[in-house]
Design a protein around this motif. Structure first.
Motif, PDB file in Angstrom:
ATOM      1  N   SER A  63       0.822  -1.112   0.177  1.00 48.53           N
ATOM      2  CA  SER A  63       0.111  -0.084  -0.058  1.00 48.53           C
ATOM      3  C   SER A  63       0.885   1.149  -0.055  1.00 48.53           C
ATOM      4  CB  SER A  63      -0.866  -0.028   1.214  1.00 48.53           C
ATOM      5  OG  SER A  63      -1.847  -0.974   1.017  1.00 48.53           O
ATOM      6  N   VAL A 110      -3.008   3.529   5.031  1.00 52.30           N
ATOM      7  CA  VAL A 110      -1.789   3.517   4.408  1.00 52.30           C
ATOM      8  C   VAL A 110      -1.507   4.131   3.057  1.00 52.30           C
ATOM      9  CG1 VAL A 110       0.198   1.924   4.075  1.00 52.30           C
ATOM     10  CG2 VAL A 110      -1.192   1.449   6.087  1.00 52.30           C
ATOM     11  N   ALA A 111      -2.416   3.593   2.265  1.00 53.39           N
ATOM     12  CA  ALA A 111      -2.111   3.820   0.866  1.00 53.39           C
ATOM     13  C   ALA A 111      -2.465   5.198   0.815  1.00 53.39           C
ATOM     14  CB  ALA A 111      -3.017   3.126  -0.037  1.00 53.39           C
ATOM     15  N   ASP A 121     -12.089  10.232   4.868  1.00 53.82           N
ATOM     16  CA  ASP A 121     -12.183   9.111   5.803  1.00 53.82           C
ATOM     17  C   ASP A 121     -13.555   9.331   6.363  1.00 53.82           C
ATOM     18  OD1 ASP A 121     -11.497   6.593   7.271  1.00 53.82           O
ATOM     19  OD2 ASP A 121      -9.792   6.619   5.926  1.00 53.82           O
ATOM     20  N   LEU A 174      -7.085   2.420  -6.393  1.00 55.28           N
ATOM     21  CA  LEU A 174      -6.296   1.675  -5.803  1.00 55.28           C
ATOM     22  C   LEU A 174      -7.064   0.397  -5.282  1.00 55.28           C
ATOM     23  CD1 LEU A 174      -4.075   3.946  -3.711  1.00 55.28           C
ATOM     24  CD2 LEU A 174      -3.212   2.803  -5.680  1.00 55.28           C
ATOM     25  N   ASP A 198      -8.252  -3.722  -6.607  1.00 51.24           N
ATOM     26  CA  ASP A 198      -8.024  -5.375  -6.160  1.00 51.24           C
ATOM     27  C   ASP A 198      -9.027  -5.920  -5.197  1.00 51.24           C
ATOM     28  OD1 ASP A 198      -7.319  -3.778  -4.048  1.00 51.24           O
ATOM     29  OD2 ASP A 198      -5.251  -4.577  -3.941  1.00 51.24           O
ATOM     30  N   MET A 246      -0.338  -2.496  -9.040  1.00 47.41           N
ATOM     31  CA  MET A 246       0.546  -1.340  -9.360  1.00 47.41           C
ATOM     32  C   MET A 246       2.051  -1.802  -8.888  1.00 47.41           C
ATOM     33  SD  MET A 246      -1.943   1.648  -8.181  1.00 47.41           S
ATOM     34  CE  MET A 246      -0.721   3.142  -8.688  1.00 47.41           C
TER      35      MET A 246
HETATM   36  N1  LIG Z   1      -3.783  -1.397  -6.868  1.00 50.28           N
HETATM   37  C1  LIG Z   1      -2.796  -1.873  -6.118  1.00 50.28           C
HETATM   38  O1  LIG Z   1      -1.678  -2.232  -6.841  1.00 50.28           O
HETATM   39  C2  LIG Z   1      -2.648  -1.842  -4.572  1.00 50.28           C
HETATM   40  C3  LIG Z   1      -1.695  -2.083  -3.899  1.00 50.28           C
HETATM   41  C4  LIG Z   1      -1.600  -2.144  -2.599  1.00 50.28           C
HETATM   42  C5  LIG Z   1      -2.767  -1.946  -1.956  1.00 50.28           C
HETATM   43  N2  LIG Z   1      -3.817  -1.750  -2.786  1.00 50.28           N
HETATM   44  C6  LIG Z   1      -5.466  -1.443  -2.142  1.00 50.28           C
HETATM   45  O2  LIG Z   1      -5.563  -0.033  -1.613  1.00 50.28           O
HETATM   46  C7  LIG Z   1      -6.638  -0.084  -0.711  1.00 50.28           C
HETATM   47  C8  LIG Z   1      -6.156   0.494   0.772  1.00 50.28           C
HETATM   48  O3  LIG Z   1      -5.227  -0.159   1.365  1.00 50.28           O
HETATM   49  P1  LIG Z   1      -4.825   0.430   2.664  1.00 50.28           P
HETATM   50  O4  LIG Z   1      -3.680  -0.609   2.797  1.00 50.28           O
HETATM   51  O5  LIG Z   1      -4.490   2.003   2.491  1.00 50.28           O
HETATM   52  O6  LIG Z   1      -6.030   0.339   3.590  1.00 50.28           O
HETATM   53  P2  LIG Z   1      -6.241   0.842   5.001  1.00 50.28           P
HETATM   54  O7  LIG Z   1      -7.095  -0.292   5.873  1.00 50.28           O
HETATM   55  O8  LIG Z   1      -4.967   1.192   5.628  1.00 50.28           O
HETATM   56  O9  LIG Z   1      -6.954   2.007   4.849  1.00 50.28           O
HETATM   57  C9  LIG Z   1      -8.404   1.918   4.241  1.00 50.28           C
HETATM   58  C10 LIG Z   1      -9.108   3.094   4.697  1.00 50.28           C
HETATM   59  O10 LIG Z   1     -10.244   3.491   4.023  1.00 50.28           O
HETATM   60  C11 LIG Z   1     -11.189   3.805   4.966  1.00 50.28           C
HETATM   61  N3  LIG Z   1     -12.594   3.559   4.624  1.00 50.28           N
HETATM   62  C12 LIG Z   1     -13.358   2.615   4.551  1.00 50.28           C
HETATM   63  N4  LIG Z   1     -14.582   2.547   4.177  1.00 50.28           N
HETATM   64  C13 LIG Z   1     -14.628   3.853   3.836  1.00 50.28           C
HETATM   65  C14 LIG Z   1     -15.570   4.544   3.166  1.00 50.28           C
HETATM   66  N5  LIG Z   1     -16.713   4.003   2.815  1.00 50.28           N
HETATM   67  N6  LIG Z   1     -15.496   5.891   2.988  1.00 50.28           N
HETATM   68  C15 LIG Z   1     -14.407   6.433   3.276  1.00 50.28           C
HETATM   69  N7  LIG Z   1     -13.295   5.911   3.790  1.00 50.28           N
HETATM   70  C16 LIG Z   1     -13.429   4.514   3.789  1.00 50.28           C
HETATM   71  C17 LIG Z   1     -11.005   3.185   6.230  1.00 50.28           C
HETATM   72  O11 LIG Z   1     -11.402   4.116   7.696  1.00 50.28           O
HETATM   73  C18 LIG Z   1      -9.412   3.138   6.242  1.00 50.28           C
HETATM   74  O12 LIG Z   1      -8.872   4.339   6.606  1.00 50.28           O
HETATM   75  C19 LIG Z   1      -7.034  -1.767  -0.308  1.00 50.28           C
HETATM   76  O13 LIG Z   1      -7.781  -2.050  -1.341  1.00 50.28           O
HETATM   77  C20 LIG Z   1      -5.733  -2.246  -1.019  1.00 50.28           C
HETATM   78  O14 LIG Z   1      -5.780  -3.713  -1.214  1.00 50.28           O
HETATM   79  C21 LIG Z   1      -3.886  -1.745  -3.864  1.00 50.28           C
END
Ligand SMILES: NC(=O)c1ccc[n+]([C@@H]2O[C@H](COP(=O)([O-])OP(=O)(O)OC[C@H]3O[C@@H](n4cnc5c(N)ncnc54)[C@H](O)[C@@H]3O)[C@@H](O)[C@H]2O)c1
Length: 369
Positions: A136, A180-181, A200, A269, A272, A303
């Motif tokens: 992320s 995190v992302a 958020d 993002l 997935d 990514m």
């Molecule tokens: N595309 C890629 O290559 C890639 C790579 C890594 C991670 N990701 C994806 O990125 C996404 C985020 O990952 P992360 O590690 O940051 O997760 P995370 O749990 O650290 O953060 C997710 C955030 O989303 C918020 N959230 C959830 N539902 C919500 C809503 N309805 N409205 C507003 N906020 C909301 C949560 O409160 C949380 O703060 C995941 O789906 C992960 O799989 C994608």
């Protein structure tokens, strides 16, 4: 234990699940490591480097899958790998799974009947996701960079410079999700001198963002209305939400995209996990974008695969302690003594053992025995 590391099959995926350093940690403890020929090439890890730390090279992936008690991968199995899942009945597969987003992979694992542990659902007591975090961080940091590229004319965009110039404003960047992302994306977007807004629904996350960035961005409590307002003037929208194990919530409708500035870039993002924009569908690094109502969607589901030199090491650093625990104690005992790892078990013995995955597909589930 025999640990197998196949070459990744997903298009444009150049990461490998184990580094030569990890091979050494395993072989020093008496385990055997089989690495498929060329598995590390995309990450500049030549076969000879794996051999130098004790791995055995295998040219036939069927042979590797049939022999390994523990298979380490990066991405979920591809269709060409489904048949290999059942070659060793008691095998443990340790990889990113994202099962809530894929009925096909879920069914392939249920048919195979072995145990699959998903990196993305291993969860520490504080709720954080130690094996998703490094990727992320990578994908989050990449998001404003790919947005900047796709805002430019050669990137298919309207031809804007994300940071503006004196006398011409910078881009408005809306980031949905301050995890995190989202925070990683915010760091780079602020660094690129964009005007940044982070949404958020978790106020504590927004508090942390506010404290960290000290006024360099705006934080907004997320709601359907707030998302709409934050998208209507956005040049870039980055979707970075997650509900662990579940399909991503749909937050940006096509109707909203139609009302956004022409030529905006939307990076999903969360694709997935099924995507948080209505028209999101997974794309690849070789063909990363598609148009939706005059905007450009970027939905590459792997990514970090584009920066394997960085990602392979970042991922392996995080997964290795869990790999060692599984190899040393077997997955059952390792999961019994570590609830974080137990939370990663998605399917076992032909049953779904993670509730959100079962709910995503309307399947029955049972808890881990
Ligand atoms: N595309 C890629 O290559 C890639 C790579 C890594 C991670 N990701 C994806 O990125 C996404 C985020 O990952 P992360 O590690 O940051 O997760 P995370 O749990 O650290 O953060 C997710 C955030 O989303 C918020 N959230 C959830 N539902 C919500 C809503 N309805 N409205 C507003 N906020 C909301 C949560 O409160 C949380 O703060 C995941 O789906 C992960 O799989 C994608």
């Amino acid at each position: 234990m025999i640990v197998g590391v196949p070459r990744e099959r997903k298009e444009d995926e150049y990461r490998v699940a184990l580094t030569p350093a990890g091979v050494r940690e395993l072989t020093d403890r008496g385990h055997r490591v089989l690495v498929e020929q060329g598995a590390g090439e995309g990450s500049a890890l030549a076969d000879r480097r794996f051999m130098a730390t004790g791995a055995t090279l295998v040219s036939n992936p069927d042979e590797l899958w049939a022999a390994a008690d523990l298979v380490l991968k990066v991405k979920e199995p591809e269709p060409e790998e489904y048949g290999r899942l059942g070659l060793h009945r008691d095998q443990v597969l340790f990889t990113y799974l994202h099962l809530a987003a894929s009925r096909a992979v879920t069914e392939a694992l249920l048919t195979a009947g072995n145990t699959a542990i998903g990196y993305e659902t291993v969860r520490l007591p504080d709720g954080s996701l130690p094996l998703l975090t490094p990727m992320s961080e990578v994908a989050g940091r990449m998001a404003p960079l790919v947005s900047a590229h796709h805002l430019m004319r050669p990137g298919g965009g309207r031809g804007s410079l994300i940071c503006g110039v004196p006398g011409v404003g910078c881009a408005n960047v809306t980031i949905i999700g301050a995890g995190v992302a989202g925070m990683a994306a915010a760091t780079i977007a602020v660094g690129l001198h964009a005007r940044v807004r982070v949404l958020d629904r978790d106020l504590e996350r927004l508090r942390r963002a506010d404290h960290h960035f000290r006024g360099a961005l705006d934080t907004v409590a997320s709601s359907a209305h707030a998302v709409e307002e934050a998208c209507l003037d956005a040049d870039v929208v980055i979707g970075a939400v997650l509900v662990v194990g579940a399909r991503a919530p749909m937050l940006v409708s096509d109707d909203l995209v139609a009302r956004m500035p022409e030529g905006s870039v939307l990076v999903d993002l969360s694709v997935d996990q099924g995507g948080c924009f209505q028209s999101s569908r997974p794309t690849t690094h070789s063909d990363p974008t598609f148009p939706v109502h005059g905007s450009l969607f970027y939905c590459v589901a792997n990514m970090p695969g584009a920066v394997p030199h960085t990602s392979t090491h970042a991922l392996a650093n995080a997964t290795l302690p869990y790999t060692l625990a599984i190899a040393e104690h077997g997955w059952r005992d390792a999961a019994r003594s570590d609830p974080s790892l137990a939370a990663g078990v998605n399917v076992s013995g032909g049953a779904v053992v993670l509730q959100p995955v079962a709910e995503a597909h309307g399947l029955p589930w049972r808890s881990l025995p």
